[in-house]
Design a protein around this motif. Sequence first.
Motif, PDB file in Angstrom:
ATOM      1  N   PHE B 163      36.018  33.880  23.390  1.00 49.11           N
ATOM      2  CA  PHE B 163      36.503  34.352  24.687  1.00 49.11           C
ATOM      3  C   PHE B 163      35.570  35.435  25.191  1.00 49.11           C
ATOM      4  CE2 PHE B 163      40.455  33.342  22.321  1.00 49.11           C
ATOM      5  CZ  PHE B 163      40.855  32.261  23.079  1.00 49.11           C
ATOM      6  N   ASP B 164      35.361  35.448  26.489  1.00 46.83           N
ATOM      7  CA  ASP B 164      34.561  36.508  27.076  1.00 46.83           C
ATOM      8  C   ASP B 164      35.487  37.671  27.435  1.00 46.83           C
ATOM      9  OD1 ASP B 164      32.960  38.181  28.485  1.00 46.83           O
ATOM     10  OD2 ASP B 164      32.111  36.646  29.799  1.00 46.83           O
ATOM     11  N   PRO B 165      35.366  38.820  26.746  1.00 41.31           N
ATOM     12  CA  PRO B 165      36.272  39.941  27.029  1.00 41.31           C
ATOM     13  C   PRO B 165      36.209  40.393  28.482  1.00 41.31           C
ATOM     14  CG  PRO B 165      34.739  40.495  25.245  1.00 41.31           C
ATOM     15  CD  PRO B 165      34.375  39.130  25.717  1.00 41.31           C
ATOM     16  N   ARG B 166      35.049  40.211  29.134  1.00 45.65           N
ATOM     17  CA  ARG B 166      34.948  40.629  30.536  1.00 45.65           C
ATOM     18  C   ARG B 166      35.836  39.777  31.435  1.00 45.65           C
ATOM     19  NH1 ARG B 166      28.643  40.466  30.064  1.00 45.65           N
ATOM     20  NH2 ARG B 166      29.442  38.808  28.772  1.00 45.65           N
ATOM     21  N   ARG B 167      35.995  38.484  31.051  1.00 43.54           N
ATOM     22  CA  ARG B 167      36.868  37.629  31.845  1.00 43.54           C
ATOM     23  C   ARG B 167      38.322  38.082  31.689  1.00 43.54           C
ATOM     24  NH1 ARG B 167      36.557  31.647  30.267  1.00 43.54           N
ATOM     25  NH2 ARG B 167      37.950  32.426  28.689  1.00 43.54           N
ATOM     26  N   GLU B 168      38.676  38.486  30.470  1.00 42.85           N
ATOM     27  CA  GLU B 168      40.048  38.946  30.253  1.00 42.85           C
ATOM     28  C   GLU B 168      40.302  40.234  31.034  1.00 42.85           C
ATOM     29  OE1 GLU B 168      41.611  36.625  28.982  1.00 42.85           O
ATOM     30  OE2 GLU B 168      39.816  35.614  28.250  1.00 42.85           O
ATOM     31  N   GLN B 169      39.287  41.077  31.099  1.00 45.54           N
ATOM     32  CA  GLN B 169      39.396  42.304  31.889  1.00 45.54           C
ATOM     33  C   GLN B 169      39.639  41.950  33.360  1.00 45.54           C
ATOM     34  OE1 GLN B 169      38.878  45.707  30.921  1.00 45.54           O
ATOM     35  NE2 GLN B 169      39.332  46.296  33.019  1.00 45.54           N
ATOM     36  N   LEU B 170      38.961  40.906  33.827  1.00 41.45           N
ATOM     37  CA  LEU B 170      39.117  40.459  35.205  1.00 41.45           C
ATOM     38  C   LEU B 170      40.540  39.962  35.464  1.00 41.45           C
ATOM     39  CD1 LEU B 170      37.451  39.986  37.825  1.00 41.45           C
ATOM     40  CD2 LEU B 170      37.159  37.625  37.065  1.00 41.45           C
ATOM     41  N   VAL B 171      41.095  39.239  34.502  1.00 41.60           N
ATOM     42  CA  VAL B 171      42.470  38.755  34.617  1.00 41.60           C
ATOM     43  C   VAL B 171      43.420  39.935  34.803  1.00 41.60           C
ATOM     44  CG1 VAL B 171      44.370  37.692  33.333  1.00 41.60           C
ATOM     45  CG2 VAL B 171      42.110  36.621  33.323  1.00 41.60           C
ATOM     46  N   LEU B 172      43.213  40.979  33.996  1.00 42.56           N
ATOM     47  CA  LEU B 172      44.074  42.154  34.099  1.00 42.56           C
ATOM     48  C   LEU B 172      43.873  42.873  35.432  1.00 42.56           C
ATOM     49  CD1 LEU B 172      43.921  43.663  30.518  1.00 42.56           C
ATOM     50  CD2 LEU B 172      45.799  42.444  31.599  1.00 42.56           C
ATOM     51  N   THR B 173      42.631  42.921  35.892  1.00 41.15           N
ATOM     52  CA  THR B 173      42.334  43.559  37.167  1.00 41.15           C
ATOM     53  C   THR B 173      43.075  42.868  38.304  1.00 41.15           C
ATOM     54  OG1 THR B 173      40.154  44.076  36.296  1.00 41.15           O
ATOM     55  CG2 THR B 173      40.429  44.282  38.651  1.00 41.15           C
ATOM     56  N   LEU B 174      43.013  41.526  38.301  1.00 42.85           N
ATOM     57  CA  LEU B 174      43.717  40.718  39.302  1.00 42.85           C
ATOM     58  C   LEU B 174      45.221  40.972  39.233  1.00 42.85           C
ATOM     59  CD1 LEU B 174      42.132  37.159  39.187  1.00 42.85           C
ATOM     60  CD2 LEU B 174      42.624  38.495  41.234  1.00 42.85           C
ATOM     61  N   GLY B 175      45.743  40.919  38.017  1.00 42.77           N
ATOM     62  CA  GLY B 175      47.186  41.104  37.823  1.00 42.77           C
ATOM     63  C   GLY B 175      47.635  42.462  38.321  1.00 42.77           C
ATOM     64  N   LEU B 176      46.824  43.477  38.013  1.00 41.73           N
ATOM     65  CA  LEU B 176      47.180  44.839  38.414  1.00 41.73           C
ATOM     66  C   LEU B 176      47.222  44.971  39.940  1.00 41.73           C
ATOM     67  CD1 LEU B 176      47.815  47.528  37.118  1.00 41.73           C
ATOM     68  CD2 LEU B 176      45.413  48.137  37.310  1.00 41.73           C
ATOM     69  N   ALA B 177      46.234  44.390  40.614  1.00 41.78           N
ATOM     70  CA  ALA B 177      46.197  44.460  42.075  1.00 41.78           C
ATOM     71  C   ALA B 177      47.435  43.776  42.672  1.00 41.78           C
ATOM     72  CB  ALA B 177      44.925  43.807  42.603  1.00 41.78           C
ATOM     73  N   LEU B 178      47.831  42.657  42.066  1.00 40.57           N
ATOM     74  CA  LEU B 178      49.018  41.940  42.553  1.00 40.57           C
ATOM     75  C   LEU B 178      50.288  42.766  42.347  1.00 40.57           C
ATOM     76  CD1 LEU B 178      48.887  38.143  41.713  1.00 40.57           C
ATOM     77  CD2 LEU B 178      49.750  39.208  43.799  1.00 40.57           C
ATOM     78  N   VAL B 179      50.389  43.389  41.169  1.00 39.45           N
ATOM     79  CA  VAL B 179      51.565  44.218  40.904  1.00 39.45           C
ATOM     80  C   VAL B 179      51.664  45.347  41.924  1.00 39.45           C
ATOM     81  CG1 VAL B 179      52.546  45.906  39.299  1.00 39.45           C
ATOM     82  CG2 VAL B 179      51.775  43.694  38.449  1.00 39.45           C
ATOM     83  N   VAL B 180      50.525  45.944  42.236  1.00 44.04           N
ATOM     84  CA  VAL B 180      50.507  47.031  43.212  1.00 44.04           C
ATOM     85  C   VAL B 180      51.024  46.536  44.566  1.00 44.04           C
ATOM     86  CG1 VAL B 180      48.978  48.501  44.584  1.00 44.04           C
ATOM     87  CG2 VAL B 180      48.708  48.400  42.109  1.00 44.04           C
ATOM     88  N   ALA B 181      50.514  45.387  45.004  1.00 44.40           N
ATOM     89  CA  ALA B 181      50.941  44.849  46.295  1.00 44.40           C
ATOM     90  C   ALA B 181      52.432  44.559  46.294  1.00 44.40           C
ATOM     91  CB  ALA B 181      50.141  43.581  46.608  1.00 44.40           C
ATOM     92  N   VAL B 182      52.916  44.039  45.180  1.00 44.29           N
ATOM     93  CA  VAL B 182      54.334  43.689  45.061  1.00 44.29           C
ATOM     94  C   VAL B 182      55.211  44.941  45.072  1.00 44.29           C
ATOM     95  CG1 VAL B 182      55.989  42.909  43.317  1.00 44.29           C
ATOM     96  CG2 VAL B 182      54.085  41.436  43.967  1.00 44.29           C
ATOM     97  N   ALA B 183      54.705  46.020  44.459  1.00 40.78           N
ATOM     98  CA  ALA B 183      55.559  47.185  44.220  1.00 40.78           C
ATOM     99  C   ALA B 183      55.587  48.190  45.361  1.00 40.78           C
ATOM    100  CB  ALA B 183      55.115  47.884  42.931  1.00 40.78           C
ATOM    101  N   ILE B 184      54.674  48.047  46.345  1.00 41.58           N
ATOM    102  CA  ILE B 184      54.601  49.050  47.417  1.00 41.58           C
ATOM    103  C   ILE B 184      55.937  49.230  48.122  1.00 41.58           C
ATOM    104  CG2 ILE B 184      53.708  49.436  49.749  1.00 41.58           C
ATOM    105  CD1 ILE B 184      51.037  48.856  48.874  1.00 41.58           C
ATOM    106  N   LYS B 185      56.557  48.116  48.483  1.00 41.02           N
ATOM    107  CA  LYS B 185      57.821  48.178  49.221  1.00 41.02           C
ATOM    108  C   LYS B 185      58.937  48.791  48.358  1.00 41.02           C
ATOM    109  CE  LYS B 185      59.900  46.756  53.079  1.00 41.02           C
ATOM    110  NZ  LYS B 185      59.378  46.829  54.440  1.00 41.02           N
ATOM    111  N   VAL B 186      58.824  48.596  47.044  1.00 45.64           N
ATOM    112  CA  VAL B 186      59.916  48.990  46.156  1.00 45.64           C
ATOM    113  C   VAL B 186      59.859  50.472  45.784  1.00 45.64           C
ATOM    114  CG1 VAL B 186      60.985  48.575  43.914  1.00 45.64           C
ATOM    115  CG2 VAL B 186      60.167  46.663  45.283  1.00 45.64           C
TER     116      VAL B 186
END
Lengths: 253, 266
Positions: B163-186
């Motif tokens: 596995f490329d650890p940088r790709r996994e880091q990217l997955v987390l980066t994407l997930g984090l950005a989505l969580v932020v967008a989801v949580a703003i209203k809350v």
Amino acid sequence: MSLIALQNVSVRLGGHMALSHVNLSIEPSEVVTVVGPNGSGKSTLLRTIIGAVRPSVGKITAKPGLRIGYVPQKLALDPTLPMTVARFLSLPIRRTVAEMEAVLETCGLPGLAQRQLSELSGGQFQRALLARALLDKPDLLLLDEATQGLDQPGSATFYRLIEQIRKETGTAVVMVSHELHVVMSTSDRVICLNGHICCEGHPEHVASAPEYRALFGTGTQGALALYRHAHDHSHDGECDHDHPHSHPHGGHA
Amino acid sequence: MFDDFLVRAALAGAGTALAAAPMGCFVVWRRMAYFGDATAHASILGVALSLAFSVPVVWGAAAVALLMASIVSTLSGRGFAMDTLLGVMAHSALAFGLVAVSFIDGVRIDLMAYLFGDILAVTKSDLAFIWGGAAIVLALLALRWQALLTATLNPDLAQAAGFDPRREQLVLTLGLALVVAVAIKVVGVLLIAALLLIPAAAARPFSRTPEGMAGLAAAIGVSAACLGLWASWEFDTPAGPSIVCAAAMAFALASLWRVAARQNGG
């Protein structure tokens, strides 16, 4: 064919050459020990073999389908991450209970599957790392100073275990070690590394090579000093070899 | 039942907590707390830009959060003094966002709603976005779970396993950005990091495996969301901060329990 071959491999890390012009091939079932002072590129060599760092020059050819088991130098387990031995063995491939019990038995950790990794002793932790690497049935086992932090009997036991695993599974082993006196009887070949391959060959050949003496001759680690005193009768007088040196490389046995 | 604003609020809180908690576990394990902060704070800049260009706020917030997370994750591999750098980026992103908002005239915006959330004003379409986003985050984490865990434990182990650890880091980066967008209203941009970190931290003393910790963190997060909403209704307190307070109390109880268990144990 060789399991893996490095041809004229150079690695640049953060502006300095960590490895230059390394030629190395590993044959099935052989045990190769890499020695060298701190910062000589030993870990970089192993990390190049697993593909974690890319060579800036040179070529690496691996046998198709080569399975590599890697035991890192140390694994800094973050205290916020809960992890049982069993869960660790199942990373990244899920293993059955029977598989895990068998490998723990082999590595001398019977019944510890449900123990937290953080509760293991230093020696047990290294064995757990080894067990995880073995589950993949590797053709090539890479050990990066696997006995760091273990006492003398602890590391001797660990190397006996490696020897036994090699006999049983026929895996090739490449290990980085400071303890040439311990791995001496086990190794088929020793590579003395200091950015480049200084010398290589049979353990006794390397131990008496001037290049090796130049690196470990003065102010050496206790373990090597112990080796010299215990096994070598010609003292001193050979340590005036200048390093880095300009002679042609690769004094093969 | 979606016509009741309290039901919508509870569902919004639960959906956000469900996605934030497992994501938060990785933030805790990988010591990315400031990373979460920087990403969340930067999203206010996204809010301002979306208002200026009349696009839905969540898209702007998600885009800027993703940009910030990518910058931080690129820099993190290069030997910068990360805590200083992240501190600088988190707060300057927030400041620039607040300044940018002030330039927008014509629209009267309630800045407080973006800083602290406005969970009681969640609409049905907000709810769809929150649950859709949460589902994507959870699916992403579930699909990459084994690789993510291996890379978190040791990047070289992941590399050796192919596995490329940088790709996994990217997955987390994407997930984090989505969580932020989801949580703003809350909970609003200021308290998103709290929703990531606190449930995970509270779950740690009771967990033996990573999965156990993620599951328990999700349960604690959802309970905190419901409890916070109830408290907000009962005592007329702001909803977002009340949710974070409830999670913080769970953390305090967990810490006390840990201390007590240690003393009993020996």
